[in-house]
Design a protein around this motif. Structure first.
Motif, PDB file in Angstrom:
ATOM      1  N   VAL A   1      44.182  32.499  38.024  1.00 19.75           N
ATOM      2  CA  VAL A   1      44.357  32.569  39.475  1.00 19.75           C
ATOM      3  C   VAL A   1      43.601  33.782  40.003  1.00 19.75           C
ATOM      4  N   THR A   2      42.576  33.533  40.802  1.00 22.90           N
ATOM      5  CA  THR A   2      41.731  34.618  41.318  1.00 22.90           C
ATOM      6  C   THR A   2      41.561  34.512  42.829  1.00 22.90           C
ATOM      7  N   VAL A   3      42.675  34.317  43.515  1.00 20.18           N
ATOM      8  CA  VAL A   3      42.653  34.284  44.979  1.00 20.18           C
ATOM      9  C   VAL A   3      43.221  35.597  45.496  1.00 20.18           C
ATOM     10  N   PRO A   4      42.883  35.995  46.738  1.00 20.67           N
ATOM     11  CA  PRO A   4      43.450  37.237  47.287  1.00 20.67           C
ATOM     12  C   PRO A   4      44.974  37.197  47.330  1.00 20.67           C
ATOM     13  N   LEU A   5      45.581  38.358  47.228  1.00 18.73           N
ATOM     14  CA  LEU A   5      47.029  38.445  47.160  1.00 18.73           C
ATOM     15  C   LEU A   5      47.722  37.802  48.353  1.00 18.73           C
ATOM     16  N   HIS A   6      47.141  37.935  49.544  1.00 16.02           N
ATOM     17  CA  HIS A   6      47.815  37.396  50.731  1.00 16.02           C
ATOM     18  C   HIS A   6      47.860  35.870  50.743  1.00 16.02           C
ATOM     19  N   VAL A   7      47.081  35.226  49.869  1.00 15.08           N
ATOM     20  CA  VAL A   7      47.090  33.761  49.781  1.00 15.08           C
ATOM     21  C   VAL A   7      48.232  33.260  48.895  1.00 15.08           C
TER      22      VAL A   7
ATOM     23  N   THR B   1      44.865  37.920  38.081  1.00 18.99           N
ATOM     24  CA  THR B   1      43.847  38.971  38.177  1.00 18.99           C
ATOM     25  C   THR B   1      44.052  39.860  39.401  1.00 18.99           C
ATOM     26  N   ASN B   2      45.191  39.734  40.068  1.00 18.28           N
ATOM     27  CA  ASN B   2      45.343  40.296  41.409  1.00 18.28           C
ATOM     28  C   ASN B   2      45.587  41.805  41.458  1.00 18.28           C
ATOM     29  N   ASN B   3      45.120  42.372  42.564  1.00 21.84           N
ATOM     30  CA  ASN B   3      45.452  43.725  42.994  1.00 21.84           C
ATOM     31  C   ASN B   3      45.822  43.678  44.475  1.00 21.84           C
ATOM     32  N   TYR B   4      46.456  44.720  44.916  1.00 24.30           N
ATOM     33  CA  TYR B   4      46.900  44.835  46.315  1.00 24.30           C
ATOM     34  C   TYR B   4      45.922  45.706  47.087  1.00 24.30           C
TER      35      TYR B   4
ATOM     36  N   TYR C   1      55.413  40.957  42.333  1.00 20.08           N
ATOM     37  CA  TYR C   1      55.333  40.289  43.637  1.00 20.08           C
ATOM     38  C   TYR C   1      54.794  38.871  43.469  1.00 20.08           C
ATOM     39  N   VAL C   2      53.728  38.729  42.682  1.00 19.62           N
ATOM     40  CA  VAL C   2      53.158  37.398  42.415  1.00 19.62           C
ATOM     41  C   VAL C   2      54.182  36.522  41.698  1.00 19.62           C
ATOM     42  N   ALA C   3      54.919  37.114  40.764  1.00 20.80           N
ATOM     43  CA  ALA C   3      55.874  36.352  39.949  1.00 20.80           C
ATOM     44  C   ALA C   3      56.938  35.656  40.791  1.00 20.80           C
ATOM     45  N   GLN C   4      57.261  36.215  41.943  1.00 23.06           N
ATOM     46  CA  GLN C   4      58.262  35.609  42.830  1.00 23.06           C
ATOM     47  C   GLN C   4      57.883  34.199  43.251  1.00 23.06           C
ATOM     48  N   TYR C   5      56.578  33.926  43.284  1.00 26.83           N
ATOM     49  CA  TYR C   5      56.090  32.646  43.810  1.00 26.83           C
ATOM     50  C   TYR C   5      55.740  31.649  42.706  1.00 26.83           C
ATOM     51  N   LEU C   6      55.823  32.088  41.466  1.00 28.03           N
ATOM     52  CA  LEU C   6      55.571  31.198  40.340  1.00 28.03           C
ATOM     53  C   LEU C   6      56.855  30.488  39.942  1.00 28.03           C
ATOM     54  N   ASP C   7      56.709  29.286  39.412  1.00 24.77           N
ATOM     55  CA  ASP C   7      57.855  28.604  38.841  1.00 24.77           C
ATOM     56  C   ASP C   7      58.390  29.423  37.667  1.00 24.77           C
ATOM     57  N   LYS C   8      59.689  29.360  37.433  1.00 28.01           N
ATOM     58  CA  LYS C   8      60.293  30.165  36.370  1.00 28.01           C
ATOM     59  C   LYS C   8      59.790  29.774  34.985  1.00 28.01           C
ATOM     60  N   SER C   9      59.218  28.579  34.866  1.00 33.62           N
ATOM     61  CA  SER C   9      58.683  28.139  33.572  1.00 33.62           C
ATOM     62  C   SER C   9      57.271  28.675  33.319  1.00 33.62           C
ATOM     63  N   ALA C  10      56.608  29.185  34.352  1.00 33.82           N
ATOM     64  CA  ALA C  10      55.251  29.722  34.189  1.00 33.82           C
ATOM     65  C   ALA C  10      55.303  31.045  33.435  1.00 33.82           C
ATOM     66  N   LYS C  11      54.301  31.276  32.597  1.00 33.36           N
ATOM     67  CA  LYS C  11      54.193  32.517  31.825  1.00 33.36           C
ATOM     68  C   LYS C  11      53.028  33.323  32.396  1.00 33.36           C
TER      69      LYS C  11
END
Length: 269
Positions: free
Chosen positions: A71-77, A96-99, A120-130
């Protein structure tokens, strides 16, 4: 069977990593915020349809044959995109994200260090994602020149995450495409590899030869990397990080890194 790697975002980071993955024998599926047809030139540039295909982020997320997604999109996305495609359920996610507040807007939980960017990113991932964090501490323009598939001369990147098996799989991928790795830290401690820390970007940047014109310096900076960084050196740099530095990166359009990135972006279109 050839392993397939999915890419959500193919800007400078994504396109450089996709090229290295193809060169290392992986098949890649790429996506952006537009229709897959908009990536036809990128598909050709990366090696053609035998090894590269374009699809939507939604289809990459649903494809059971794709276990590893970068995943290489800007954090705000992230807050809108990732839930919309199902949170990348059951995927190993390379983050690969930074703020960057000027790009992403100010985010209180990051500004006040209540969460790391990875958390912060982890909040939006499914709990099964690593989720595994890597490639966030090297400028995109230095990914290609720094990569070397000879293990004896690879530069080292830190890999952060909480799942040991996923971390092992990601480290193998990173090593296959041209970098040594260390198991750096947990997602909670991954701030140690982010902007304003000792291991962030500058150690991978080249020293400029004397006598270059301004334009030559920009071109040189964007096409060369520093001498390989050892595992011990990376560990030392990470260990010296403190929370006394400002949170988040700063975009200076006049800096040599920004100008070299802008030049690379224009050439990549």
């Amino acid at each position: 069977m050839t392993q397939t790697v999915g890419f959500i975002g193919v800007g400078l980071i994504g396109s450089n990593l996709a090229r290295l993955a193809v060169d290392a024998g992986y098949r890649v599926v790429i996506s952006n915020s537009k229709e897959p047809a908009s990536l036809s030139k990128t598909v050709e540039d990366l090696g053609g349809e035998k090894v590269v295909s374009a699809d939507t982020a939604e289809n990459i997320a649903k494809n059971n044959d794709i276990k590893l997604v970068i995943v290489t999109v800007p954090l705000h996305v992230i807050p809108s995109l990732i839930p919309a495609i199902g949170g990348l359920k059951d995927k190993i996610v390379i983050d690969t994200n930074n703020y960057y507040p000027l790009r992403d807007g100010h985010i209180d939980v990051l500004d006040y260090r209540k969460l790391t960017t990875a958390e912060y990113v982890a909040q939006y991932l499914d709990k099964s994602a690593k989720q595994i964090k890597v490639f966030n501490n090297i400028w995109a323009i230095h990914i290609q020149p720094a990569a070397n598939r000879d293990p004896a001369s690879q530069t080292c990147l830190p890999v952060s995450g909480d799942d040991d098996e996923a971390k092992k799989i990601v480290r193998k991928f990173v090593e296959n495409i041209g970098f040594a790795t260390i198991d750096a830290c947990s997602l909670k401690d991954s701030w140690r590899t982010e902007p304003n820390t000792p291991v962030y970007c500058k150690p991978y940047a080249p020293m400029l030869p004397e006598g270059l014109s301004e334009q030559e310096a920009v071109r040189y900076f964007g096409s060369h990397a520093a001498a390989p960084l050892s595992e011990d050196r990376v560990r030392t740099l990470i260990s010296t990080a403190t929370e006394n530095e400002p949170v988040g990166g700063i975009f200076d359009p006049n800096s040599i890194s920004s100008r070299a990135s802008a030049l690379a972006s224009s050439q990549n279109r």
